[in-house]
Design a protein around this motif. Structure first.
Motif: not given
Length: 238
Positions: A81-85, A90-93, A100-105, A193-205
């Motif tokens: 499950g960790n590898y799927m997370v 990464k897929m969100y970006s 990662l997918f193969d290791t999860a499998v 939301i992203d600014a409140a959480q400090g989620w810079v990865v999403f803020l760039c998007e």
């Protein structure tokens, strides 16, 4: 000199006393579990937060700790499950990491199948015919129906800020085809939301998409410069 009689076995109580260094064993175990046991899920959540904040080395460290904690408990399904997370983050970006997918499998198979994970793995691979996470199904249905108003209402009240951010951005991409103003509305919600959480990865998007909506060249350039500045906050991990 103290002599221990050899006429009968040494009491197991005495052995435990020597190992634990205490008189009473009523409230303590002779072999306390590792401090990492029980922290695996908290470490997983911390990994997600650090990753989205762009603190990639710290995130990797928490990810590995969480996987190790699960494996120490012989919990291969949760380790998978960790590898799927990580894969989905990464897929969100729009980054598809096959490793990662193969290791999860692989971990899923070693864990004996992990039925709760099977459908999610198939869906992440593109086949959602066997179902998906109920929350994902809810938001995807609204997206397919282009029910943007209901989606905005749902995302605004969503307790899981990660889901809210992801689907607000997905909706913005869908809405901008027909309605630029509506797309901006969704993006502003995501940015909040992203600014409140400090989620810079999403803020760039967020700001990259917003720049694509800008009709004024100067405004577009300002937003792109904003993305560049935000990118300097990211901490790459070699």
């Amino acid at each position: 000199m103290i002599r221990i009689s050899t006429s009968k076995p040494v009491s197991i109580f005495i052995i435990l006393f020597l190992l634990t260094g205490c008189v009473s064993l009523t409230h303590k175990t002779a072999y306390p579990p590792s401090g990492e046991i029980g922290k695996a899920y908290a470490q997983r959540h911390e990994f997600v937060n650090l990753y989205l904040q762009g603190r990639f080395c710290e995130a990797k460290n928490q990810f590995e700790k969480s996987v190790r904690s699960f494996l120490m408990q012989d919990d291969f399904c949760s380790a998978a499950g960790n590898y799927m997370v990580f894969y989905n983050l990464k897929m969100y970006s729009d980054i598809k990491d096959a490793h990662l997918f193969d290791t999860a499998v692989k971990l899923k198979n070693l864990g004996g199948g992990c039925p709760d994970l099977e459908a999610l793995l198939l869906c992440s691979g593109g086949d959602c015919s066997n179902g998906m996470n109920p929350k994902d199904a809810f938001y995807r249905k609204l997206l397919e129906e282009r029910n943007f108003n209901k989606l905005l209402e749902a995302a605004s009240g969503e307790e899981d800020r990660l889901y809210a951010s992801v689907y607000l951005r997905k909706t913005a991409r869908n809405a901008l085809i027909q309605n630029r103003k509506l797309a901006e509305k969704f993006l502003k919600e995501a940015i909040g939301i992203d600014a409140a959480q400090g989620w810079v990865v999403f803020l760039c998007e967020d700001w990259s998409i917003m720049a694509g909506l800008a009709s004024d060249p100067e405004e577009k350039e300002r937003m792109l410069e904003r993305v560049k500045m935000l990118s300097t906050v990211l901490q790459p991990c070699d």
